[in-house]
Scaffold this active site. Structure first.
Site, PDB file in Angstrom:
ATOM      1  N   TYR A 143       0.835  -1.208   0.000  1.00 26.13           N
ATOM      2  CA  TYR A 143       0.000   0.000   0.000  1.00 26.13           C
ATOM      3  C   TYR A 143       0.871   1.260   0.000  1.00 26.13           C
ATOM      4  O   TYR A 143       0.648   2.178  -0.798  1.00 26.13           O
ATOM      5  CB  TYR A 143      -0.891  -0.023   1.240  1.00 26.13           C
ATOM      6  CG  TYR A 143      -1.767   1.186   1.441  1.00 26.13           C
ATOM      7  CD1 TYR A 143      -2.845   1.432   0.611  1.00 26.13           C
ATOM      8  CD2 TYR A 143      -1.523   2.063   2.494  1.00 26.13           C
ATOM      9  CE1 TYR A 143      -3.660   2.533   0.809  1.00 26.13           C
ATOM     10  CE2 TYR A 143      -2.338   3.163   2.703  1.00 26.13           C
ATOM     11  CZ  TYR A 143      -3.405   3.400   1.862  1.00 26.13           C
ATOM     12  OH  TYR A 143      -4.209   4.481   2.059  1.00 26.13           O
ATOM     13  N   LYS A 147       1.044   4.043  -3.014  1.00 25.76           N
ATOM     14  CA  LYS A 147       0.738   5.465  -2.793  1.00 25.76           C
ATOM     15  C   LYS A 147       1.944   6.343  -3.138  1.00 25.76           C
ATOM     16  O   LYS A 147       1.792   7.447  -3.666  1.00 25.76           O
ATOM     17  CB  LYS A 147       0.301   5.687  -1.337  1.00 25.76           C
ATOM     18  CG  LYS A 147      -1.108   5.188  -1.048  1.00 25.76           C
ATOM     19  CD  LYS A 147      -2.142   6.060  -1.768  1.00 25.76           C
ATOM     20  CE  LYS A 147      -3.562   5.598  -1.563  1.00 25.76           C
ATOM     21  NZ  LYS A 147      -4.521   6.456  -2.289  1.00 25.76           N
TER      22      LYS A 147
END
Lengths: 318, 318
Positions: A143, A147
């Site tokens: 994640y 990002k």
């Protein structure tokens, strides 16, 4: 002015939509239409528009950008726990979806304001006691990597003049209303929300764990500020670490006790979860957030205010 | 053991191939086959193999990885000037090509060693006087962003166990033999190489500009060291800023003068180029490179040694 929100069915998306509908304007310009995009259905009254789809699907982003929204809040994303569990889904949504959106904007040839929801999970240890704004992000989760890739793209597309972007590294948002989600950080909200609703809550980590949080109300404030501020003042480094309240779990529970009493706080049970603990330990704890503060981004000053925001905004309306 | 080199027709690729052929082994293991991949044709004698293709093309990376190379040197890439001039090409080669290669490795389900050529152009100003290892990369070029995305992918694919990766942020490589290329840094080599070959050379930037460089010989040494070292010692931060020699252009010219005389150095003409100057000014100047030095990566100690390496390795063989 048209406004687009991706991930509009999510918690922040819904609160942001409500705030925009209530204000009716951004930066002094009336909002003519809000376009809500998500993979799940949302409802909104005309003249606003709800679109269901997958940003990474061929043509989806181009069709959305054909509306020429002047301000785009890009909140869509697979959360940390899910991105870790499903490698392909995380990259598809968080990387390919973001790139498809940015590419559609480049192809359309206008330069809208892009407010991108990033995360303090871009940082990975070892950390200094307080993370300065120029500390290198080396995420320890897929994640965080996804990002971070979005941040890098946002910076390049902005430098090239394809968009006027700003990336907001959100601290953990707490107290999240509703049900627990698959983010590994979900319990930070659960231990406040469940007891306030008369339910037991599991605490999977140690009580002396320190973490930085801001309320959903503060998060909506961050997004609105980013939509209205002078981005020229931000300079070329367009991804900002945002402020929050740094407290231990024990301090969270103390604030809950002050707001609702010891009996309510007693609904929290220590149930260590090695999987959650392993992820949480890789996260940063405290940030300087100096640039964001200087640029006018404001979070709460205490965790008591965060509990109060939940009681006012969600518990009494629930 | 099979070894794959992408971008094998490039300058470092050719020198690395020659070094591997001369050694015949890596880390004590005999090399059974070297697979040279590039978009342009290369020649190599059997049992070695040359493959022409585009890594980002469907199936290309999968076909390459079907050979199951245990060590992969991923040098393929579009250089800085070209990535800035051609946005689509840069993303296709530097991002999509790299991701296709990593995905092919993940699909194959073995975890080869991946040595990834990154760049100190991942850093963008404002800078401290010396850039520490944990300084946040905020590139001011599409090339830097693309290489940074590759670094982030490498870290995640390594953390997940799909590969055993290390990213090498190369300083500017100097003296490059052969012709000028489209990298904005090309002149750093040109002002040494052309005069040593009796040709005039244009200097597009100010003589007091300080920059960090290492020779092609040092670069090959970096790659071989990365292929043979214990990567467990690197820890989770797999992208390393490598050492080099930090000198001004004037100091470069002084070293050329010491090696070849004032008449040769007099072939350098100051021809300011605003486009090159604009890019070069966004680059970092000096690095700590503490981690890489501690891990045994070695560059030259002086620019005189860099000039000498060119004379020995390229000028006399040219």
């Amino acid at each position: 002015m048209r406004v687009l929100i991706t991930g509009a069915a999510g918690m922040i998306g819904r609160k942001l939509t409500a705030a925009l509908l209530a204000r009716g304007a951004l930066g002094g310009k009336p909002i003519s239409q809000i376009i809500l995009h998500d993979v799940v259905a949302t409802e909104v009254a005309a003249p606003h528009l709800a679109v269901v789809g997958d940003l990474a699907a061929p043509g989806a982003a181009v069709a959305l950008i054909a509306h020429r929204p002047e301000v785009i809040f890009h909140l869509a994303g697979v959360v940390s726990g899910e991105a870790e569990a499903n490698f392909d889904l995380g990259y598809r949504v968080n990387v390919d979806g973001t790139r498809a959106l940015f590419e559609a904007i480049r192809a359309a040839g206008y330069a809208p304001r892009m407010i991108y929801a990033s995360t303090t999970a871009v940082f990975g240890g070892p950390f200094p006691e307080e993370i300065p704004d120029d500390f290198a992000p080396t995420p320890h989760s897929s994640y965080g990597v996804q990002k971070l890739i979005g941040e890098a793209l946002l910076a390049d597309y902005t430098r090239r003049g394809f968009m006027d972007g700003i990336g907001l590294r959100l601290p953990t948002i707490c107290v999240r209303p509703g049900k627990a989600n698959r983010a590994a950080s979900s319990f930070f909200s659960g231990i406040i929300r469940e007891p306030l609703n008369g339910l037991p809550a599991d605490l999977p980590v140690a009580r002396d764990w320190l973490h930085t949080m801001a309320s959903p109300r503060a998060a909506v404030g961050f997004f609105l500020h980013a939509a209205e501020m002078d981005l020229g003042a931000v300079g070329p480094r367009r991804n900002l670490t945002l402020p929050g309240v740094a407290v231990t779990v024990a301090e969270q529970i103390a604030a809950l006790t002050r707001a609702a009493g010891a009996e309510v706080a007693g609904l929290i049970r220590d149930v260590p979860d090695p999987a959650v603990w392993a992820i949480v330990q890789t996260w940063p704890r405290r940030f300087a957030a100096s640039r964001a503060r200087a640029l006018g981004f404001r979070a709460e000053d205490s965790f008591d205010q965060i509990v109060q925001a939940y009681i006012e905004d969600d518990l009494r309306k629930g």
